[in-house]
Design a protein around this motif. Structure first.
Motif, PDB file in Angstrom:
ATOM      1  N   ASP A  52      15.507 -39.595 -39.351  1.00  0.00           N
ATOM      2  CA  ASP A  52      16.472 -39.317 -38.283  1.00  0.00           C
ATOM      3  C   ASP A  52      17.521 -38.281 -38.664  1.00  0.00           C
ATOM      4  N   GLU A  55      16.879 -34.958 -37.074  1.00  0.00           N
ATOM      5  CA  GLU A  55      16.959 -34.743 -35.624  1.00  0.00           C
ATOM      6  C   GLU A  55      18.039 -33.700 -35.347  1.00  0.00           C
ATOM      7  N   ASP A  56      17.711 -32.710 -34.537  1.00  0.00           N
ATOM      8  CA  ASP A  56      18.646 -31.642 -34.148  1.00  0.00           C
ATOM      9  C   ASP A  56      19.065 -30.748 -35.314  1.00  0.00           C
ATOM     10  N   ILE A  75      11.601 -34.174 -33.969  1.00  0.00           N
ATOM     11  CA  ILE A  75      11.845 -34.348 -32.534  1.00  0.00           C
ATOM     12  C   ILE A  75      11.026 -35.545 -32.081  1.00  0.00           C
TER      13      ILE A  75
END
Length: 160
Positions: A52, A55-56, A75
């Motif tokens: 995680d 993410e981004d 993603i």
């Protein structure tokens, strides 16, 4: 155990030559099978949320002795590889250092403190990635992947 002297004297091309064809293959063709393999290999850690922190965020893995760079993010619990782009963090090192990290032959902190692996950019994110990789239980990985890591690590230690 090092290679016998007679084998060391046999001329051979650098292993990096084997990866030269990857430099001319379009990114989309090169990345698709690698992304599939990574997503299969890390299926359980991805679903557990271990990735995680990506993410981004974009991560560049730079394997210096092979002249290869990989650009990846996560993603929807899937590793996505892209073409060259600005990244939040870069982890740079040679193939032996990355293999030592992946096979757990050497402690990640040792590799970073000895500057065999280098984090550039968002160091907080880089450290989170390092800790995440260190926390993955190798027993979660498919048997074939574990065997490949062990064999590659043995070959690398013989060559050094």
């Amino acid at each position: 155990m090092p290679l016998p002297e007679t084998l060391r004297r046999i001329p051979h091309p650098p292993v990096a030559w084997l990866f030269k064809p990857l430099h001319v293959i379009p990114w989309s063709l090169r990345n698709r099978p690698l992304a599939q393999a990574l997503n299969h290999t890390f299926r359980e850690p991805l679903s557990d949320g271990d990735f995680d922190c990506l993410e981004d965020h974009w991560l560049q893995l730079s394997v210096t002795d092979f002249g290869l760079d990989f650009y990846l993010t996560v993603i929807d619990e899937k590793i996505v590889l892209g073409s060259p782009r600005p990244c939040d963090v870069t982890i740079r090192g040679n193939s032996t250092a990355f293999l030592a990290l992946a096979s757990r032959r050497e402690d990640p902190d040792t590799l970073f403190f000895q500057r065999r692996l280098v984090i550039e950019g968002n160091t907080e994110l880089g450290l989170a990635i390092k800790n995440m990789l260190d926390s993955i239980d190798l027993d979660q990985l498919p048997q074939l992947v574990r065997q490949l890591l062990q064999t590659s690590d043995r070959l690398a230690s013989l060559a050094s």
